[in-house]
Every structure is written in structure tokens, then in C-alpha cells.
Scaffold this motif. Structure first.
Motif, PDB file in Angstrom:
ATOM      1  N   UNK A  27      -3.233  -7.610  -1.378  1.00  0.00           N
ATOM      2  CA  UNK A  27      -3.350  -8.711  -0.421  1.00  0.00           C
ATOM      3  C   UNK A  27      -4.112  -8.312   0.835  1.00  0.00           C
ATOM      4  N   UNK A  28      -3.982  -7.043   1.244  1.00  0.00           N
ATOM      5  CA  UNK A  28      -4.634  -6.570   2.470  1.00  0.00           C
ATOM      6  C   UNK A  28      -5.266  -5.197   2.217  1.00  0.00           C
ATOM      7  N   UNK A  29      -6.513  -5.160   1.776  1.00  0.00           N
ATOM      8  CA  UNK A  29      -7.155  -3.882   1.469  1.00  0.00           C
ATOM      9  C   UNK A  29      -7.142  -2.880   2.618  1.00  0.00           C
ATOM     10  N   UNK A  41     -14.963   5.553   0.798  1.00  0.00           N
ATOM     11  CA  UNK A  41     -16.246   5.884   0.173  1.00  0.00           C
ATOM     12  C   UNK A  41     -17.221   4.721   0.182  1.00  0.00           C
ATOM     13  N   UNK A  42     -16.705   3.491   0.158  1.00  0.00           N
ATOM     14  CA  UNK A  42     -17.571   2.313   0.113  1.00  0.00           C
ATOM     15  C   UNK A  42     -16.739   1.094   0.438  1.00  0.00           C
ATOM     16  N   UNK A  43     -17.368   0.079   1.006  1.00  0.00           N
ATOM     17  CA  UNK A  43     -16.729  -1.225   1.183  1.00  0.00           C
ATOM     18  C   UNK A  43     -17.806  -2.275   1.113  1.00  0.00           C
ATOM     19  N   UNK A  44     -17.397  -3.457   0.624  1.00  0.00           N
ATOM     20  CA  UNK A  44     -18.363  -4.544   0.562  1.00  0.00           C
ATOM     21  C   UNK A  44     -17.858  -5.693  -0.279  1.00  0.00           C
ATOM     22  N   UNK A  45     -18.760  -6.622  -0.533  1.00  0.00           N
ATOM     23  CA  UNK A  45     -18.433  -7.782  -1.350  1.00  0.00           C
ATOM     24  C   UNK A  45     -18.421  -7.397  -2.820  1.00  0.00           C
ATOM     25  N   UNK A  46     -17.442  -7.920  -3.539  1.00  0.00           N
ATOM     26  CA  UNK A  46     -17.371  -7.709  -4.975  1.00  0.00           C
ATOM     27  C   UNK A  46     -18.448  -8.532  -5.666  1.00  0.00           C
ATOM     28  N   UNK A  56     -13.584  -9.147  -1.699  1.00  0.00           N
ATOM     29  CA  UNK A  56     -13.972  -7.933  -0.991  1.00  0.00           C
ATOM     30  C   UNK A  56     -13.266  -6.725  -1.578  1.00  0.00           C
ATOM     31  N   UNK A  57     -13.915  -5.575  -1.465  1.00  0.00           N
ATOM     32  CA  UNK A  57     -13.385  -4.338  -2.036  1.00  0.00           C
ATOM     33  C   UNK A  57     -13.581  -3.182  -1.064  1.00  0.00           C
ATOM     34  N   UNK A  58     -12.605  -2.280  -1.024  1.00  0.00           N
ATOM     35  CA  UNK A  58     -12.730  -1.003  -0.325  1.00  0.00           C
ATOM     36  C   UNK A  58     -12.460   0.084  -1.363  1.00  0.00           C
ATOM     37  N   UNK A  59     -13.369   1.060  -1.461  1.00  0.00           N
ATOM     38  CA  UNK A  59     -13.155   2.212  -2.336  1.00  0.00           C
ATOM     39  C   UNK A  59     -12.695   3.380  -1.469  1.00  0.00           C
ATOM     40  N   UNK A  60     -11.553   3.963  -1.820  1.00  0.00           N
ATOM     41  CA  UNK A  60     -11.099   5.179  -1.142  1.00  0.00           C
ATOM     42  C   UNK A  60     -10.895   6.246  -2.203  1.00  0.00           C
ATOM     43  N   UNK A  64     -10.216   1.446  -6.155  1.00  0.00           N
ATOM     44  CA  UNK A  64     -10.894   0.268  -5.620  1.00  0.00           C
ATOM     45  C   UNK A  64      -9.802  -0.719  -5.235  1.00  0.00           C
ATOM     46  N   UNK A  65      -9.758  -1.109  -3.983  1.00  0.00           N
ATOM     47  CA  UNK A  65      -8.760  -2.041  -3.465  1.00  0.00           C
ATOM     48  C   UNK A  65      -9.437  -3.385  -3.278  1.00  0.00           C
ATOM     49  N   UNK A  66      -9.110  -4.324  -4.138  1.00  0.00           N
ATOM     50  CA  UNK A  66      -9.810  -5.607  -4.228  1.00  0.00           C
ATOM     51  C   UNK A  66      -8.932  -6.746  -3.741  1.00  0.00           C
ATOM     52  N   UNK A  67      -9.567  -7.728  -3.105  1.00  0.00           N
ATOM     53  CA  UNK A  67      -8.858  -8.954  -2.750  1.00  0.00           C
ATOM     54  C   UNK A  67      -9.802 -10.142  -2.812  1.00  0.00           C
ATOM     55  N   UNK A  68      -9.220 -11.318  -3.019  1.00  0.00           N
ATOM     56  CA  UNK A  68      -9.919 -12.593  -2.874  1.00  0.00           C
ATOM     57  C   UNK A  68      -8.858 -13.630  -2.506  1.00  0.00           C
ATOM     58  N   UNK A  69      -9.231 -14.880  -2.410  1.00  0.00           N
ATOM     59  CA  UNK A  69      -8.294 -15.918  -1.980  1.00  0.00           C
ATOM     60  C   UNK A  69      -7.154 -16.151  -2.962  1.00  0.00           C
TER      61      UNK A  69
END
Length: 130
Positions: A14-16, A32-37, A42-46, A57-62
Motif C-alpha cells: 500500500x505504501x512503497x 536501486x531504482x524507482x519509477x512508473x511501472x 509505481x515501483x521502488x526497487x531495493x 520490487x515494491x509495487x503499488x497502484x490504486x
């Protein structure tokens, strides 16, 4: 015969930012990276410090609400291989169907579901390392 290893797991959260902060502190990892899927959201890679191979990869959308049943937050498991074409042959020979063949930074990839409905992404980076 291709060789490979688990590269990443893609988790719907719910909250990357919150999840990334926890895992960074817990594991000593770094962003390591963040951006639009590619499919929206949206995604954040750690992952491992020093650009190691393993990451989350920590992903979220509505549609990600946090109302998950056991196993439901798992989006897919990423497998890194040295020969994408050989790996796809193995999957097809097992009677499974591949889909979403894509070639975008940082590599070429395809996806498949196993017999239990688990989605796998198989990726190969330029340079062929696994």
C-alpha cells in the motif's frame, strides 16, 4: 541448458516508501531504482548494497488496498537467466505458455504461470550474466 537464480520478488504494497524504509533499515539494503511501472502504478526497487543481484520490487497502484489473503500480495517471482531463448524453450517444453515478451531497460523478459497459478518473470540482461 540455461543456468539462473532468483533475482527478485515483486510485492504489492500500500505504501512503497514505508516498506522500502523498513526493509532498507532491516537488511542494510539500498534503493536501486524507482519509477512508473510498465503496467501503471509505481515501483521502488531495493536490494543488496553495491548493486547486488537480489532485490525486492515494491509495487503499488490504486487497486492495492492492503486487504490481502495469505499469498495474495505476491505479484511475481523474477528469475535471472543467462540464455532467455533456452529458458523459454524449457518452459514451453513443460507444457506452459509464455506471455508479455518485452525488451526494455534493463533487459529482455517474458512471463509465465506455473501449474499452481504462480507468476514468474524470466529476465536476461544484456551481457548475458546470470
Amino acid at each position: 541448458m540455461p543456468t539462473g537464480k532468483i533475482e527478485h520478488a515483486n510485492l504489492s504494497v500500500t505504501q512503497p516508501e514505508r516498506s522500502a524504509a523498513l526493509l532498507t533499515k532491516l537488511l542494510g539494503w539500498e534503493e536501486r531504482w524507482r519509477g512508473n511501472s510498465a503496467l501503471g502504478g509505481d515501483t521502488i526497487h531495493i536490494g543488496e548494497a553495491g548493486n547486488g543481484a537480489t532485490y525486492l520490487a515494491l509495487y503499488t497502484n490504486d487497486e492495492v488496498t492492503g486487504d490481502f489473503a495469505k499469498g495474495a500480495p505476491l505479484n511475481h517471482i523474477g528469475l535471472l537467466v543467462d540464455d532467455l531463448d533456452a529458458a523459454e524453450s524449457v518452459v514451453i517444453d513443460a507444457g506452459l505458455k509464455t506471455f508479455s515478451h518485452d525488451d526494455y531497460d534493463p533487459g529482455r523478459r517474458f512471463y509465465f504461470f506455473d501449474w499452481d497459478g504462480i507468476e514468474f518473470e524470466v529476465v536476461s540482461y544484456s551481457g548475458g550474466e546470470a
